[in-house]
Scaffold this active site. Structure first.
Site, short mmCIF file in Angstrom:
data_model
loop_
_atom_site.label_atom_id
_atom_site.label_comp_id
_atom_site.label_asym_id
_atom_site.label_seq_id
_atom_site.Cartn_x
_atom_site.Cartn_y
_atom_site.Cartn_z
N LEU A 18 4.88 -49.39 18.10
CA LEU A 18 4.03 -50.70 18.17
C LEU A 18 3.09 -50.63 19.20
O LEU A 18 1.83 -50.83 18.97
CB LEU A 18 4.86 -51.92 18.37
CG LEU A 18 5.81 -52.26 17.17
CD1 LEU A 18 6.53 -53.53 17.53
CD2 LEU A 18 5.33 -51.88 15.87
N ASP A 55 10.36 -48.64 35.21
CA ASP A 55 11.44 -49.00 34.55
C ASP A 55 11.79 -50.55 34.80
O ASP A 55 11.97 -51.29 35.61
CB ASP A 55 12.74 -48.45 35.29
CG ASP A 55 13.99 -48.64 34.68
OD1 ASP A 55 14.10 -49.66 33.95
OD2 ASP A 55 15.04 -47.73 34.95
N LEU A 56 11.86 -51.28 33.35
CA LEU A 56 11.79 -52.85 33.30
C LEU A 56 13.16 -53.32 34.00
O LEU A 56 12.91 -54.40 34.57
CB LEU A 56 12.12 -53.38 32.01
CG LEU A 56 10.60 -53.06 31.15
CD1 LEU A 56 10.86 -52.93 29.62
CD2 LEU A 56 9.62 -54.00 31.46
N GLY A 76 7.99 -53.66 25.41
CA GLY A 76 8.95 -52.91 26.22
C GLY A 76 10.28 -52.97 26.03
O GLY A 76 10.75 -54.11 25.42
N GLY A 77 11.23 -52.21 26.25
CA GLY A 77 12.64 -52.17 26.36
C GLY A 77 13.16 -51.42 24.88
O GLY A 77 12.56 -50.71 24.34
N SER A 115 12.63 -60.22 17.81
CA SER A 115 13.10 -59.61 16.60
C SER A 115 13.66 -60.45 15.66
O SER A 115 14.27 -61.44 16.01
CB SER A 115 13.80 -58.33 16.89
OG SER A 115 14.38 -57.79 15.85
N ASN A 116 13.36 -60.11 14.21
CA ASN A 116 14.20 -60.77 13.26
C ASN A 116 15.66 -60.47 13.25
O ASN A 116 16.42 -61.33 12.72
CB ASN A 116 13.61 -60.21 11.89
CG ASN A 116 14.37 -58.80 11.58
OD1 ASN A 116 15.20 -58.60 10.88
ND2 ASN A 116 13.49 -57.85 12.20
N TYR A 140 21.59 -55.79 20.40
CA TYR A 140 20.08 -55.94 20.34
C TYR A 140 19.42 -57.20 20.24
O TYR A 140 18.60 -57.87 20.85
CB TYR A 140 19.49 -54.88 19.55
CG TYR A 140 18.07 -54.95 19.09
CD1 TYR A 140 16.94 -54.59 20.21
CD2 TYR A 140 17.58 -55.15 17.72
CE1 TYR A 140 15.67 -54.66 19.91
CE2 TYR A 140 16.19 -55.40 17.67
CZ TYR A 140 15.29 -54.89 18.72
OH TYR A 140 13.82 -55.07 18.33
N SER A 170 7.67 -53.53 11.35
CA SER A 170 6.26 -53.09 11.51
C SER A 170 6.09 -51.67 11.45
O SER A 170 6.54 -50.97 12.51
CB SER A 170 5.71 -53.76 12.79
OG SER A 170 4.15 -53.74 12.61
C1 15L Z 1 13.55 -54.43 14.70
O1 15L Z 1 13.46 -55.23 15.57
C2 15L Z 1 13.26 -52.67 15.31
O2 15L Z 1 12.55 -52.80 16.43
C3 15L Z 1 12.85 -52.09 14.12
O3 15L Z 1 12.80 -50.69 14.55
C4 15L Z 1 13.12 -52.18 12.76
O4 15L Z 1 14.49 -51.89 12.66
C5 15L Z 1 13.07 -53.73 12.59
O5 15L Z 1 13.56 -54.42 13.42
C6 15L Z 1 13.45 -54.02 11.06
O6 15L Z 1 14.45 -55.10 10.97
O7 15L Z 1 13.31 -53.58 10.19
#
Ligand code: 15L
Length: 269
Positions: A18, A55-56, A76-77, A115-116, A140, A170
């Site tokens: 991204l 480095d975060l 990042g991360g 993230s989703n 995650y 994405s």
């Molecule tokens: C995410 O959060 C990931 O960073 C990405 O690599 C995809 O796996 C995405 O979700 C997803 O759910 O498709």
């Protein structure tokens, strides 16, 4: 609306997919784009860019990284499900370091790549809004849920505004049938980040990062104040994706739940 909303924007995760896709685009939003990642990455700083590695998980390095910027786009991360320790360092310690640095340097706006997978254990038969309770699908997703809470605390306590963008998938194109629902084009990701940077009053907000896909599990009605209007759609790829993939086994958890493959990863010990 002027797109150039800030003098200096920090973009973390500049070496990731991204970050690479947004690098040239985000230069239009500021006079100087500060690019950062943990390790050296390809490409010298171009006009209107500067590169600072950090480095975060290293609070001092992050404090220096944030000095002099007036907005942060945080890509990042660790960006996938995996063992806990790397996620702990980059996503959990790292997000606290980032907000502490923002507080100390007076940065007032952050676009946080959530993230989703914060809500990955909702079913694909459900449509959820931006105010639904988190149901993370792994370490995650848990780390991103924590990041959203850190952002909320720094808004309530210190007035730092954040858009928690629960990014779907994405990539240049949807890769499978799940991504027909979760896809976010790079063009729409840029439009979404720009909306988050420019909307007059952001507060602490959650928004799903998705294009205008016919099939979706997410409802962004509660984030209308951000002013994001997607212009792309996965629908154009639908026939091709169906032609190259087989019918899903609906008893498979990776098909039942929104998080897809992430819901079955681990345990890692
Ligand atoms: C995410 O959060 C990931 O960073 C990405 O690599 C995809 O796996 C995405 O979700 C997803 O759910 O498709």
């Amino acid at each position: 609306m002027t797109i150039k909303s800030h003098e200096r924007i920090l973009m973390t995760g500049a070496a990731g997919n991204l970050g690479k896709a947004m690098r040239s685009r985000l230069k239009a939003n500021c006079n100087m784009l500060r690019l950062s990642d943990r390790l050296a990455f390809d490409g010298e700083a171009q006009d209107g860019e500067e590169i600072m590695l950090a480095d975060l998980g290293d609070a001092q390095a992050v404090l220096q990284l944030v000095q002099g910027v007036d907005a942060i786009v945080h890509f990042g991360g660790v960006s996938v499900e995996g063992p806990f320790n790397p996620i702990l360092n980059a996503n959990i310690v790292g997000i606290v370091n980032l907000y502490e640095a923002a507080r100390q340097h007076g940065v007032k706006r952050v676009v946080f790549a959530s993230s989703n997978h914060v809500t990955g254990f909702y079913r694909q038969s459900e449509t959820i809004g931006v105010d639904c309770a988190p149901r993370p699908d792994g370490f995650y997703g848990l780390s991103k849920a924590f990041g959203e809470d850190v952002a909320r605390f720094y808004f309530d306590r210190y007035g730092i505004e954040t858009a928690c963008v629960r990014i779907g998938s994405s990539f240049p194109e949807p890769r499978d049938r799940r991504m027909l629902a979760s896809w976010l084009s790079y063009g729409d990701l840029y439009r979404l980040v720009t909306a988050c940077l420019t909307t007059p009053v952001l507060g602490w907000s959650v928004i799903y990062g998705m294009s205008d896909n016919a099939v979706t599990w997410w409802d962004n009605t509660g984030a209308r104040h951000i002013g994001y209007v997607p212009q792309d759609s996965s629908d154009a790829f639908r026939d091709a994706v169906f032609a190259r993939t087989s019918a899903p086994d609906t008893s498979d958890p990776t098909v039942q739940f929104q998080g897809g493959a992430f819901v079955r990863m681990g345990p890692f010990s």
